[in-house]
Write a protein that holds these residues in place. Sequence first.
Motif, PDB file in Angstrom:
ATOM      1  N   ARG A   1       5.277   4.092   2.697  1.00 46.54           N
ATOM      2  CA  ARG A   1       6.469   4.707   3.258  1.00 46.54           C
ATOM      3  C   ARG A   1       6.240   5.232   4.668  1.00 46.54           C
ATOM      4  O   ARG A   1       6.993   4.925   5.583  1.00 46.54           O
ATOM      5  CB  ARG A   1       6.952   5.855   2.373  1.00 46.54           C
ATOM      6  CG  ARG A   1       8.189   6.545   2.927  1.00 46.54           C
ATOM      7  CD  ARG A   1       8.543   7.822   2.195  1.00 46.54           C
ATOM      8  NE  ARG A   1       9.081   7.604   0.881  1.00 46.54           N
ATOM      9  CZ  ARG A   1       8.466   7.940  -0.242  1.00 46.54           C
ATOM     10  NH1 ARG A   1       7.276   8.520  -0.182  1.00 46.54           N
ATOM     11  NH2 ARG A   1       9.014   7.719  -1.414  1.00 46.54           N
ATOM     12  N   GLU A   2       5.220   6.033   4.858  1.00 43.11           N
ATOM     13  CA  GLU A   2       4.994   6.644   6.168  1.00 43.11           C
ATOM     14  C   GLU A   2       4.682   5.590   7.228  1.00 43.11           C
ATOM     15  O   GLU A   2       5.217   5.624   8.328  1.00 43.11           O
ATOM     16  CB  GLU A   2       3.853   7.664   6.081  1.00 43.11           C
ATOM     17  CG  GLU A   2       4.168   8.878   5.231  1.00 43.11           C
ATOM     18  CD  GLU A   2       5.270   9.740   5.828  1.00 43.11           C
ATOM     19  OE1 GLU A   2       5.239   9.999   7.033  1.00 43.11           O
ATOM     20  OE2 GLU A   2       6.173  10.157   5.069  1.00 43.11           O
ATOM     21  N   ALA A   3       3.803   4.670   6.894  1.00 47.13           N
ATOM     22  CA  ALA A   3       3.430   3.593   7.821  1.00 47.13           C
ATOM     23  C   ALA A   3       3.268   2.305   7.021  1.00 47.13           C
ATOM     24  O   ALA A   3       2.156   1.815   6.832  1.00 47.13           O
ATOM     25  CB  ALA A   3       2.134   3.947   8.561  1.00 47.13           C
TER      26      ALA A   3
ATOM     27  N   GLU B   1       2.129  11.003   1.903  1.00 47.83           N
ATOM     28  CA  GLU B   1       3.015  12.055   2.398  1.00 47.83           C
ATOM     29  C   GLU B   1       2.861  13.353   1.623  1.00 47.83           C
ATOM     30  O   GLU B   1       3.249  14.425   2.094  1.00 47.83           O
ATOM     31  CB  GLU B   1       4.467  11.600   2.313  1.00 47.83           C
ATOM     32  CG  GLU B   1       4.939  11.426   0.892  1.00 47.83           C
ATOM     33  CD  GLU B   1       6.284  10.747   0.797  1.00 47.83           C
ATOM     34  OE1 GLU B   1       7.171  11.319   0.166  1.00 47.83           O
ATOM     35  OE2 GLU B   1       6.440   9.658   1.337  1.00 47.83           O
TER      36      GLU B   1
ATOM     37  N   ASN C   1       0.898   9.487  -3.164  1.00 46.05           N
ATOM     38  CA  ASN C   1       1.406   9.024  -1.883  1.00 46.05           C
ATOM     39  C   ASN C   1       0.865   9.888  -0.748  1.00 46.05           C
ATOM     40  O   ASN C   1       0.755  11.111  -0.879  1.00 46.05           O
ATOM     41  CB  ASN C   1       2.933   9.061  -1.862  1.00 46.05           C
ATOM     42  CG  ASN C   1       3.540   7.849  -2.527  1.00 46.05           C
ATOM     43  OD1 ASN C   1       2.828   7.018  -3.097  1.00 46.05           O
ATOM     44  ND2 ASN C   1       4.852   7.736  -2.471  1.00 46.05           N
TER      45      ASN C   1
ATOM     46  N   ASN D   1      10.364   1.734   1.156  1.00 40.52           N
ATOM     47  CA  ASN D   1       9.466   2.443   0.264  1.00 40.52           C
ATOM     48  C   ASN D   1       8.870   1.503  -0.777  1.00 40.52           C
ATOM     49  O   ASN D   1       8.671   1.863  -1.915  1.00 40.52           O
ATOM     50  CB  ASN D   1      10.287   3.554  -0.423  1.00 40.52           C
ATOM     51  CG  ASN D   1       9.434   4.495  -1.237  1.00 40.52           C
ATOM     52  OD1 ASN D   1       8.315   4.801  -0.865  1.00 40.52           O
ATOM     53  ND2 ASN D   1       9.964   4.946  -2.355  1.00 40.52           N
TER      54      ASN D   1
ATOM     55  N   ASP E   1      -0.144   4.455   0.577  1.00 34.36           N
ATOM     56  CA  ASP E   1       1.051   4.684   1.393  1.00 34.36           C
ATOM     57  C   ASP E   1       1.809   3.388   1.582  1.00 34.36           C
ATOM     58  O   ASP E   1       1.233   2.366   1.955  1.00 34.36           O
ATOM     59  CB  ASP E   1       0.672   5.252   2.766  1.00 34.36           C
ATOM     60  CG  ASP E   1       1.886   5.426   3.671  1.00 34.36           C
ATOM     61  OD1 ASP E   1       2.909   5.942   3.187  1.00 34.36           O
ATOM     62  OD2 ASP E   1       1.810   5.037   4.850  1.00 34.36           O
TER      63      ASP E   1
ATOM     64  N   ASN F   1       8.749  10.852  15.375  1.00 36.00           N
ATOM     65  CA  ASN F   1       7.978  10.456  14.205  1.00 36.00           C
ATOM     66  C   ASN F   1       8.761   9.445  13.373  1.00 36.00           C
ATOM     67  O   ASN F   1       9.764   8.898  13.823  1.00 36.00           O
ATOM     68  CB  ASN F   1       7.633  11.701  13.381  1.00 36.00           C
ATOM     69  CG  ASN F   1       6.829  12.706  14.192  1.00 36.00           C
ATOM     70  OD1 ASN F   1       5.837  12.338  14.820  1.00 36.00           O
ATOM     71  ND2 ASN F   1       7.247  13.956  14.188  1.00 36.00           N
ATOM     72  N   THR F   2       8.317   9.204  12.158  1.00 34.04           N
ATOM     73  CA  THR F   2       8.955   8.185  11.333  1.00 34.04           C
ATOM     74  C   THR F   2      10.389   8.550  10.983  1.00 34.04           C
ATOM     75  O   THR F   2      11.293   7.713  11.057  1.00 34.04           O
ATOM     76  CB  THR F   2       8.150   7.960  10.042  1.00 34.04           C
ATOM     77  OG1 THR F   2       6.826   7.541  10.386  1.00 34.04           O
ATOM     78  CG2 THR F   2       8.790   6.884   9.173  1.00 34.04           C
TER      79      THR F   2
ATOM     80  N   ASN G   1       8.407   2.728  10.063  1.00 34.83           N
ATOM     81  CA  ASN G   1       9.205   2.274   8.950  1.00 34.83           C
ATOM     82  C   ASN G   1      10.332   1.352   9.423  1.00 34.83           C
ATOM     83  O   ASN G   1      10.066   0.374  10.109  1.00 34.83           O
ATOM     84  CB  ASN G   1       9.739   3.481   8.164  1.00 34.83           C
ATOM     85  CG  ASN G   1      10.059   3.156   6.719  1.00 34.83           C
ATOM     86  OD1 ASN G   1      10.997   2.424   6.448  1.00 34.83           O
ATOM     87  ND2 ASN G   1       9.284   3.668   5.787  1.00 34.83           N
TER      88      ASN G   1
END
Length: 375
Positions: free
Chosen positions: A152-154, A125, A123, A323, A150, A244-245, A224
Amino acid sequence: MLTSLFKAAAGAVLTLAATTALAEEITVTDVAGRQVTVDAPVNRLILGEGRQIYLLGALQPETPFEHVVGWREDFSQADPDNYAAYAAKFPEMKQIPTFGGFKDGTFDVEQAAALQPDVVLMNLEAKAATEDAAYDDKLAELGIPIVYVDFREAPLEHTTPSMRLIGRLLGEEERAEAFIDYSQAQMARVAETIETADPQRPRVFIDRAGGYSDDCCMSFGPGNFGKYVELAGGSNIADGIIPNTFGRLNPEQIIAADPQQVVVTGGHWDAYVPGGDWVGVGPGADLAAARTKLEGLTERTAMAGIDAVQTDNFHAIWHQFYNSPYYFVAVQRLAKWFHPELFADLDPEATLRELHERFLPVDYVPGYWVSLKGD
């Protein structure tokens, strides 16, 4: 000792070459922008996170674990309901070796190398921690590439290229494109309506894992679930506060924003917080019990007097939509909560059922959301 282990593992990797004679060397670009050369289709795969099976399951629903030789031990803890469903259908998955995490430094390079993987799927992250611990250098020394994905982050930006990338690694390009087409069509059902109607956007607070701890309150900034809110026709009260996220809002900020809609993300987290106040939604959930817990969360200081509590626009939704490649279902569910008149004909549950029937290895079981509105 470490060097001898590396040499032994390297020798094992070389002996595996004979079994991969039919593989073709390809160069792919992962979501970190790195060009990685791998032999494809991949035959032996390590999952840097167990929940990456959400992607593999959509691509190879008949045999999602066929190429998995190791995975991080998080699926059973973070999503025990789906873990149980997968384990019932694919009991062999319980025999797959498990690993610690990359971010917390508990990953075992020697154990991974001994499994002779063609690639480690990581992942995004975990990239900084992976490089800080020099896992990437150690694996590269053994000829084991890392590919970053990815969701989750974007997720809006990266899920499609991640799905396409894994499809190419597994030789499942056609299946990947079918899933991408489906997800984009489902997103369009919301986007086109919001664009045409341009409705007034309700103020929305996303309570990330509400009740997981006594602290209040984790939420999402512009990424997210924060982005899901925007796409569903809402206005995220954390946008402009959380840069941020992921981040936090304090009770005073929530009360001052007076959200008209609150959405709590929930799941069954007895592995982490036994008997916690988290809202247990997910496949097969006891929705009466979940609703009781949801009602309890309205009594926190941060919820005092806010509009959403007064009008029962207080909802819970499966946390793992943040996620997984199933985010479009969450966007549909949010849109219907925020604008019930606009989306009277939209049925997110039908979408989720169809997703299972068309793409996923396990049967659909309801329980992914609950609302004090009763819908």
